[in-house]
Design a protein around this motif. Structure first.
Motif, PDB file in Angstrom:
ATOM      1  N   TRP A  95       0.913  -0.990  -0.072  1.00  0.00           N
ATOM      2  CA  TRP A  95      -0.137  -0.626   0.233  1.00  0.00           C
ATOM      3  C   TRP A  95       0.841   1.053  -0.652  1.00  0.00           C
ATOM      4  O   TRP A  95       1.517   1.699   0.803  1.00  0.00           O
ATOM      5  N   SER A  96       0.278   2.475  -0.821  1.00  0.00           N
ATOM      6  CA  SER A  96       1.641   3.705  -0.658  1.00  0.00           C
ATOM      7  C   SER A  96       0.099   5.270  -0.887  1.00  0.00           C
ATOM      8  O   SER A  96      -1.004   4.469  -0.788  1.00  0.00           O
ATOM      9  N   ILE A  97       0.606   5.897  -0.283  1.00  0.00           N
ATOM     10  CA  ILE A  97      -0.147   6.825  -1.111  1.00  0.00           C
ATOM     11  C   ILE A  97       1.199   8.274  -2.202  1.00  0.00           C
ATOM     12  O   ILE A  97       2.005   8.366  -1.798  1.00  0.00           O
ATOM     13  N   GLY A  98       0.551   8.292  -2.982  1.00  0.00           N
ATOM     14  CA  GLY A  98       0.858   9.558  -4.101  1.00  0.00           C
ATOM     15  C   GLY A  98       1.356  10.700  -3.119  1.00  0.00           C
ATOM     16  O   GLY A  98       1.799  11.454  -2.533  1.00  0.00           O
ATOM     17  N   GLN A  99       2.747  10.388  -4.052  1.00  0.00           N
ATOM     18  CA  GLN A  99       3.975  11.665  -3.576  1.00  0.00           C
ATOM     19  C   GLN A  99       3.659  12.386  -3.110  1.00  0.00           C
ATOM     20  O   GLN A  99       4.431  13.967  -2.894  1.00  0.00           O
ATOM     21  N   THR A 100       2.683  13.052  -4.126  1.00  0.00           N
ATOM     22  CA  THR A 100       2.459  15.156  -4.787  1.00  0.00           C
ATOM     23  C   THR A 100       0.822  14.711  -4.338  1.00  0.00           C
ATOM     24  O   THR A 100       0.347  14.530  -5.125  1.00  0.00           O
ATOM     25  N   ALA A 101      -0.427  16.004  -3.840  1.00  0.00           N
ATOM     26  CA  ALA A 101      -1.012  16.326  -4.144  1.00  0.00           C
ATOM     27  C   ALA A 101      -1.286  17.283  -5.027  1.00  0.00           C
ATOM     28  O   ALA A 101      -0.764  17.738  -6.166  1.00  0.00           O
ATOM     29  N   TYR A 102      -2.338  16.655  -6.446  1.00  0.00           N
ATOM     30  CA  TYR A 102      -3.159  17.008  -7.238  1.00  0.00           C
ATOM     31  C   TYR A 102      -4.252  18.526  -7.837  1.00  0.00           C
ATOM     32  O   TYR A 102      -5.348  18.202  -6.449  1.00  0.00           O
TER      33      TYR A 102
END
Length: 231
Positions: free
Chosen positions: A173-180
Motif C-alpha cells: 500500500w502507498s500514498i501518492g507523493q504529491t497532491a494535485y
C-alpha cells in the motif's frame, strides 16, 4: 441394527454436528475480531508533520491525492477515509469529498461520494468520511481522494499537507507523493516554493476487514448460532 444402537449412533452424530458447529463459530468469530483489531487503517500518513495547507476551491480548485492498494486477495471493503482539514475564514456551503478512479496519473471518474462533516475552525483536525454505498477496493489499483467545495480568495476549506512523503501501512500500500489541483482547468501537481517541491496531503484509508474474510465471519456467526440452538 437394534434401536439402542440406532439411538447411540444418532446421539454421536448430533454430538459431532454440535462440536463442528461450535468450532466453526469460534474460529470464525476469532478471525473476525482479530482482523478488525489489526486493520484500523491500511495506509496512512497522518502521523507525518504538517507543513502547510492546500486550499480547496478558491485558489486551487479541486484538491486530490492518490493511494494505491496492495496485491492479493479479493479486495477490501472501504470503511472510511480520514482527512486532516480546516476552515480558513468563514465558508458558506458544503465540502464535497469523493473517491475517484485513476485516469493515467490523475483523478478520473467518480466512484462514490464520501459523506462527512464540514471542517470547522482554523486548526487542522482529522475528519472522517464514509462511502455512500458499499465500495470494494480492488488489489493493486490506484484511486484518488478528491475534495471540492465553495470558496473565495479569503474563505476556503483547506487540507493540511506535509513535505514528508513516507507512509505507514500494509505491504504494497502507498500514498501518492504529491497532491494535485485542477486550478487552471487540468490536473497539475500542487508544488510549493522556488524549487517546486512536491507535497502530499495528510489522510488515511480505513478498512475494518479484508473483503475475503467477510464470508468467513458470517459462517462463524451462523455456526455459533447453530451451536447455541442445539445446546
Amino acid at each position: 441394527m437394534s434401536r439402542s444402537n440406532g439411538t447411540t449412533h444418532k446421539r454421536m452424530k448430533t454430538h459431532m454436528e454440535v462440536r463442528w458447529a461450535s468450532q466453526l463459530g469460534i474460529c470464525g468469530l476469532v478471525c473476525c475480531f482479530a482482523l478488525t483489531a489489526q486493520a484500523q487503517f491500511l495506509v496512512s500518513n497522518l502521523d507525518n508533520t504538517g507543513d502547510d495547507i492546500g486550499w480547496i476551491a478558491g485558489y486551487n480548485g479541486k484538491l486530490a491525492n492518490s493511494f494505491t492498494t496492495g496485491s492479493g486477495g479479493a479486495g477490501w471493503d472501504l470503511g472510511s477515509v480520514t482527512l486532516d482539514l480546516m476552515e480558513y475564514g468563514s465558508v458558506v456551503g458544503d465540502l464535497q469529498v469523493f473517491l475517484a478512479a485513476d485516469a493515467t496519473g490523475e483523478p478520473g471518474t467518480k466512484i462514490v461520494d464520501l459523506n462527512g462533516p464540514n471542517p470547522d475552525g482554523q486548526t487542522p483536525v482529522n475528519y472522517s468520511y464514509t462511502p455512500a454505498s458499499i465500495t470494494l477496493l480492488a488489489p493493486s489499483t490506484t484511486y484518488w481522494i478528491v475534495t471540492d467545495g465553495p470558496g473565495t480568495i479569503v474563505d476556503n476549506y483547506a487540507w493540511n499537507r506535509t513535505d514528508d512523503t513516507s507512509e505507514t501501512g500494509l505491504a504494497g500500500w502507498s500514498i501518492g507523493q504529491t497532491a494535485y489541483t485542477d486550478e487552471f482547468g487540468s490536473w497539475e501537481p500542487l508544488t510549493i516554493g522556488p524549487d517546486e517541491d512536491d507535497f502530499p496531503v495528510l489522510f488515511s484509508i480505513n478498512v475494518p476487514e479484508p473483503h475475503e474474510y467477510t464470508l468467513l465471519a458470517s459462517l462463524g456467526l451462523l455456526g455459533f448460532a447453530y451451536w447455541r440452538r442445539r445446546r
